[in-house]
Write a protein that holds these residues in place. Structure first.
Motif, PDB file in Angstrom:
ATOM      1  N   ASN A 183       0.826  -1.210   0.000  1.00 24.63           N
ATOM      2  CA  ASN A 183       0.000   0.000   0.000  1.00 24.63           C
ATOM      3  C   ASN A 183       0.857   1.256   0.000  1.00 24.63           C
ATOM      4  N   GLY A 184       1.913   1.229   0.807  1.00 23.94           N
ATOM      5  CA  GLY A 184       2.785   2.401   0.866  1.00 23.94           C
ATOM      6  C   GLY A 184       3.473   2.674  -0.455  1.00 23.94           C
ATOM      7  N   MET A 185       4.018   1.641  -1.071  1.00 28.83           N
ATOM      8  CA  MET A 185       4.737   1.824  -2.340  1.00 28.83           C
ATOM      9  C   MET A 185       3.798   2.247  -3.466  1.00 28.83           C
ATOM     10  N   SER A 186       2.597   1.663  -3.502  1.00 28.92           N
ATOM     11  CA  SER A 186       1.684   1.979  -4.601  1.00 28.92           C
ATOM     12  C   SER A 186       1.158   3.399  -4.526  1.00 28.92           C
ATOM     13  N   HIS A 187       1.097   3.962  -3.297  1.00 27.19           N
ATOM     14  CA  HIS A 187       0.566   5.320  -3.152  1.00 27.19           C
ATOM     15  C   HIS A 187       1.651   6.401  -3.105  1.00 27.19           C
ATOM     16  N   SER A 188       2.857   6.023  -2.685  1.00 27.00           N
ATOM     17  CA  SER A 188       3.876   7.049  -2.465  1.00 27.00           C
ATOM     18  C   SER A 188       4.637   7.421  -3.726  1.00 27.00           C
ATOM     19  N   SER A 189       4.625   6.561  -4.732  1.00 23.44           N
ATOM     20  CA  SER A 189       5.393   6.851  -5.948  1.00 23.44           C
ATOM     21  C   SER A 189       4.688   6.257  -7.159  1.00 23.44           C
ATOM     22  N   SER A 190       4.706   6.998  -8.262  1.00 18.15           N
ATOM     23  CA  SER A 190       4.119   6.507  -9.510  1.00 18.15           C
ATOM     24  C   SER A 190       5.182   5.906 -10.432  1.00 18.15           C
ATOM     25  N   GLN A 191       6.414   5.834  -9.950  1.00 17.79           N
ATOM     26  CA  GLN A 191       7.494   5.284 -10.772  1.00 17.79           C
ATOM     27  C   GLN A 191       7.262   3.791 -11.042  1.00 17.79           C
ATOM     28  N   PRO A 192       7.595   3.330 -12.237  1.00 13.95           N
ATOM     29  CA  PRO A 192       7.366   1.908 -12.567  1.00 13.95           C
ATOM     30  C   PRO A 192       8.019   0.942 -11.581  1.00 13.95           C
ATOM     31  N   GLU A 193       9.224   1.310 -11.074  1.00 10.64           N
ATOM     32  CA  GLU A 193       9.914   0.413 -10.151  1.00 10.64           C
ATOM     33  C   GLU A 193       9.111   0.243  -8.861  1.00 10.64           C
ATOM     34  N   ALA A 194       8.559   1.356  -8.359  1.00 15.70           N
ATOM     35  CA  ALA A 194       7.764   1.298  -7.128  1.00 15.70           C
ATOM     36  C   ALA A 194       6.491   0.484  -7.339  1.00 15.70           C
ATOM     37  N   GLN A 195       5.859   0.667  -8.488  1.00 18.41           N
ATOM     38  CA  GLN A 195       4.629  -0.073  -8.762  1.00 18.41           C
ATOM     39  C   GLN A 195       4.906  -1.564  -8.929  1.00 18.41           C
ATOM     40  N   LYS A 196       6.037  -1.896  -9.535  1.00 18.63           N
ATOM     41  CA  LYS A 196       6.418  -3.303  -9.693  1.00 18.63           C
ATOM     42  C   LYS A 196       6.688  -3.932  -8.324  1.00 18.63           C
ATOM     43  N   ALA A 197       7.362  -3.191  -7.455  1.00 24.68           N
ATOM     44  CA  ALA A 197       7.632  -3.705  -6.107  1.00 24.68           C
ATOM     45  C   ALA A 197       6.331  -3.870  -5.328  1.00 24.68           C
ATOM     46  N   ALA A 198       5.414  -2.921  -5.481  1.00 23.69           N
ATOM     47  CA  ALA A 198       4.116  -3.021  -4.804  1.00 23.69           C
ATOM     48  C   ALA A 198       3.372  -4.277  -5.248  1.00 23.69           C
ATOM     49  N   ARG A 223      -9.082  -6.616  -1.256  1.00 19.74           N
ATOM     50  CA  ARG A 223      -9.657  -5.299  -1.568  1.00 19.74           C
ATOM     51  C   ARG A 223      -8.576  -4.320  -2.024  1.00 19.74           C
ATOM     52  N   HIS A 224      -7.479  -4.256  -1.292  1.00 23.10           N
ATOM     53  CA  HIS A 224      -6.404  -3.329  -1.655  1.00 23.10           C
ATOM     54  C   HIS A 224      -5.757  -3.726  -2.983  1.00 23.10           C
ATOM     55  N   TYR A 225      -5.607  -5.030  -3.194  1.00 26.40           N
ATOM     56  CA  TYR A 225      -5.018  -5.483  -4.455  1.00 26.40           C
ATOM     57  C   TYR A 225      -5.934  -5.132  -5.632  1.00 26.40           C
ATOM     58  N   SER A 226      -7.234  -5.256  -5.440  1.00 25.19           N
ATOM     59  CA  SER A 226      -8.188  -4.865  -6.483  1.00 25.19           C
ATOM     60  C   SER A 226      -8.078  -3.372  -6.795  1.00 25.19           C
ATOM     61  N   ALA A 227      -7.986  -2.551  -5.737  1.00 27.56           N
ATOM     62  CA  ALA A 227      -7.844  -1.104  -5.944  1.00 27.56           C
ATOM     63  C   ALA A 227      -6.546  -0.782  -6.683  1.00 27.56           C
ATOM     64  N   PHE A 228      -5.475  -1.506  -6.353  1.00 30.95           N
ATOM     65  CA  PHE A 228      -4.200  -1.317  -7.052  1.00 30.95           C
ATOM     66  C   PHE A 228      -4.356  -1.627  -8.540  1.00 30.95           C
ATOM     67  N   GLN A 229      -5.057  -2.708  -8.868  1.00 32.37           N
ATOM     68  CA  GLN A 229      -5.262  -3.065 -10.275  1.00 32.37           C
ATOM     69  C   GLN A 229      -6.053  -1.985 -11.006  1.00 32.37           C
ATOM     70  N   LEU A 230      -7.018  -1.362 -10.336  1.00 31.75           N
ATOM     71  CA  LEU A 230      -7.769  -0.272 -10.972  1.00 31.75           C
ATOM     72  C   LEU A 230      -6.858   0.918 -11.244  1.00 31.75           C
ATOM     73  N   ARG A 231      -5.998   1.238 -10.279  1.00 32.72           N
ATOM     74  CA  ARG A 231      -5.075   2.358 -10.484  1.00 32.72           C
ATOM     75  C   ARG A 231      -4.089   2.075 -11.607  1.00 32.72           C
ATOM     76  N   GLN A 232      -3.832   0.799 -11.865  1.00 33.73           N
ATOM     77  CA  GLN A 232      -2.932   0.420 -12.952  1.00 33.73           C
ATOM     78  C   GLN A 232      -3.673   0.269 -14.278  1.00 33.73           C
ATOM     79  N   ALA A 233      -4.925   0.730 -14.330  1.00 38.40           N
ATOM     80  CA  ALA A 233      -5.757   0.664 -15.543  1.00 38.40           C
ATOM     81  C   ALA A 233      -5.984  -0.784 -15.986  1.00 38.40           C
ATOM     82  N   ARG A 234      -6.172  -1.669 -14.981  1.00 37.57           N
ATOM     83  CA  ARG A 234      -6.505  -3.063 -15.277  1.00 37.57           C
ATOM     84  C   ARG A 234      -7.819  -3.408 -14.576  1.00 37.57           C
ATOM     85  N   PRO A 235      -8.925  -2.816 -15.028  1.00 38.76           N
ATOM     86  CA  PRO A 235     -10.195  -2.994 -14.303  1.00 38.76           C
ATOM     87  C   PRO A 235     -10.709  -4.425 -14.311  1.00 38.76           C
TER      88      PRO A 235
END
Length: 605
Positions: A183-198, A223-235
């Motif tokens: 949750n911290g990595m996915s919200h704190s940075s939009s960089q691809p590396e941070a999103q991959k780590a999240a 629930r959080h993983y689903s929200a992460f997928q939405l933020r990654q444009a994978r509805p």
């Protein structure tokens, strides 16, 4: 002969025969034959005694096992009770330390209070590492909510280090650590590396947590993983995760995580442009929260705004503006000053009021939203740009296109300063709106190049298979139609309808608008019957979506009346006129321009 006779008598009586040499085994068998009943009783008694001995031994062993298990369970219960008592005492101490009567409390900020809570937990819970880990995780979650990801990370590192030295299975706490890190990595940075780590941490959390023994935490991770997928444009993936989590819930469950998973399903369906499915889910979420968690007003405020947004998309503008107003009242009880969420709610209400034709109220609400955004966030922020554009839409609906163009320029200039060079979706959107304003102002030649730039920017940032891109194509086509570029207009209208049909979007009046405009092209190309088919398809789609009061839907009805009823013996003409009469006689607050046109047409029938 006498010896033979003696052996025969001996054999008959079951005694040993002298003619056969036999050992003790032979003599024992002859003894058994001679005393069958007595031997059977002895064998049965021996078997019974043996069974009894075995049974007694088994029962004794089982009793010993039960005693050991009872001792272990008692020890576990004692340890759990000790841990619970320690946690309770820690909470009491914490509450005493931070009671409102403590004059030092007013001088402490939330960060200081959380640091002090961790220190006290380390002192009080030193002998209970599992409880201490849970407390630190709770504090880390609080830091996450406060968007203080660095402080949260420090605590998570401490908990992970503490677990390494402990014996036993700590998969649940490890899963929570991975979830918090994700949750911290996915919200704190939009960089691809941070999103991959999240992504890796989310998957690790779900691999550690069990849906049966760790139900609540597992559902929360889903629930959080689903929200992460939405933020990654994978509805689609987001919807699947939310549905898998919700499958473990009972219907109409009062469990908090089950309600939140229901909300996540609704959000995923909304991202997939399926408002007809998301709307009842959102309404169920609001009802459940009001019934079971009425004290959580902040959550009710947030979800109320989401439901109001769906009402707007579904054409239920009066419900939308009323819910926005209620949500803003709740926010006023919670906060003394505006927040980004309340500013957006204020602007959302303005958009709903505009579509209802209540322009004075819409103008006041949109103006207030822009003023609050500038005062709260500063003039160089994306919120200021978006609120300026919303205010411009209200002026455009009122017919003041120069003022709308001026506000659009303010929004574009702000976005370019904030976002800098490169492709940005918001810039493409505002460029497209500027092109539409210029076209509506009677300058399609200046509008067309901007349309094309906006189309290219949206294709690079959003892709070409979305509802938003379909609308972009239709607006470009409308400008091309005004310039007499019939072939290009027809191509773009066809592309827009192809996307809509592929998406199977419901509760949306845009297809009726596209079909009505494509009918103009077909008329100009001499395809009158195909044009009539387009407008009728558009109108029937509006009826199916129950959006007759939407401005674009009314436009579709007007086109259907003007075009279809002009033909002799049109079978649907009576139904169209009945719909128009019913609409004009209803209590709905209709868009004034469209209402005037409809009244004028019906007066001439």
């Amino acid at each position: 002969m006498s010896e033979l006779a003696a052996d025969l008598r001996a054999w008959r009586s079951g005694r040993p025969v002298a003619a056969r040499r036999g050992g003790s085994g032979y003599r024992f068998r002859r003894l058994v034959m001679r005393h069958k009943l007595a031997t059977g009783l002895v064998v049965a008694l021996a078997a019974s005694l043996a069974a009894g001995i075995v049974g007694f031994a088994w029962q004794a062993g089982h009793a010993r096992q039960q005693a050991v298990r009872a001792t272990q369970e008692a020890e576990h219960a004692r340890l759990a009770a000790d841990a619970a008592n320690a946690q309770t005492e820690f909470l009491r101490e914490l509450l005493r330390a931070f009671t409102p009567s403590n004059t030092e409390l007013a001088r402490l900020d939330r960060d200081t209070i959380l640091k002090e809570a961790v220190k006290r937990a380390e002192r009080r819970l030193e002998g209970y590492p599992d409880v201490l880990a849970s407390v630190k995780l709770q504090v880390a979650d609080t830091y996450m909510i406060m968007q203080k990801y660095e402080q949260a990370g420090v605590l998570l590192d401490q908990v992970a280090a503490d677990l390494e030295g402990l014996e036993g299975d700590h998969h649940r706490i490890s899963g929570r650590i991975h979830l918090a890190r994700a949750n911290g990595m996915s919200h704190s940075s939009s960089q691809p590396e941070a999103q991959k780590a999240a992504l890796a941490h989310y998957r690790a959390a779900l691999s550690l947590l069990d849906p049966v023994s760790d139900t609540d935490v597992w559902r929360m991770a889903k629930r959080h993983y689903s929200a992460f997928q939405l933020r990654q444009a994978r509805p689609e993936e987001g919807l699947r995760e939310a549905e898998e989590g919700a499958a473990t819930c009972e219907p109409d469950s009062a469990d908090f995580e089950c309600i939140m998973l229901l909300r996540q399903r609704a959000a995923a369906l909304q991202s997939l442009s399926r408002p007809a499915e998301s709307l009842p889910l959102y309404e169920q979420v609001v009802d459940s929260l009001q019934a079971h968690f009425p004290e959580n007003e902040y959550l009710l405020f947030r979800i109320g705004i989401e439901l109001a947004r769906v009402y707007t998309q579904s054409g239920r503008y009066d419900d939308a503006q009323r819910l926005y107003a209620q949500s803003l009242e709740v926010h006023g009880r919670l906060r003394d000053s505006p927040t980004t969420a309340s500013i957006r709610a204020l602007s959302g209400r303005a958009m709903a009021l505009m579509r209802l034709g209540r322009f004075d109220e819409a103008l006041a609400s949109a103006s207030e939203a822009l003023a609050q955004a500038e005062a709260t966030l500063g003039k160089d922020s994306t919120e200021v740009a978006n609120r300026a554009e919303d205010l411009g839409q209200v002026y455009a609906a009122m017919g003041n296109l120069p003022k709308a163009i001026e506000l659009n320029k303010l929004g574009l200039d702000t976005l370019r300063r904030v976002l800098g060079p490169g492709d940005h979706l918001n810039i493409a959107i505002l460029l497209g709106r500027r092109a539409t304003l210029l076209s509506n102002a009677g300058d399609p030649a200046r509008a067309l190049p901007l349309h094309r730039i906006a189309n290219e920017g949206m294709a690079r940032t959003l892709g070409t298979e979305s509802r938003r891109y379909a609308l972009r194509m239709s607006r470009t086509a409308r400008t091309e139609l005004a310039l007499g570029m019939l072939g290009d207009a027809r191509t773009h209208f066809d592309e827009a309808m192809r996307i809509y049909r592929k998406l199977a979007v419901d509760n949306d009046s845009a297809p009726s608008y596209i079909l009505a405009n494509r009918a103009l092209v077909r008329l100009a190309q001499g395809e009158r019957e195909q044009a009539r088919a387009d407008v009728m398809e558009g109108w029937h789609g509006v009826v199916a979506a129950t959006m007759e009061s939407d401005a674009r839907a009314m436009r579709a009805l007007l086109w259907a009346l003007q075009m279809h009823c002009a033909a002799p013996a049109s079978q649907d003409c009576g139904a169209l006129e009945e719909a128009a009469g019913r609409l004009l006689a209803s209590d709905a607050t209709l868009p004034p321009v469209e209402k005037d046109k409809l009244e004028t047409f019906m007066a001439g029938r």
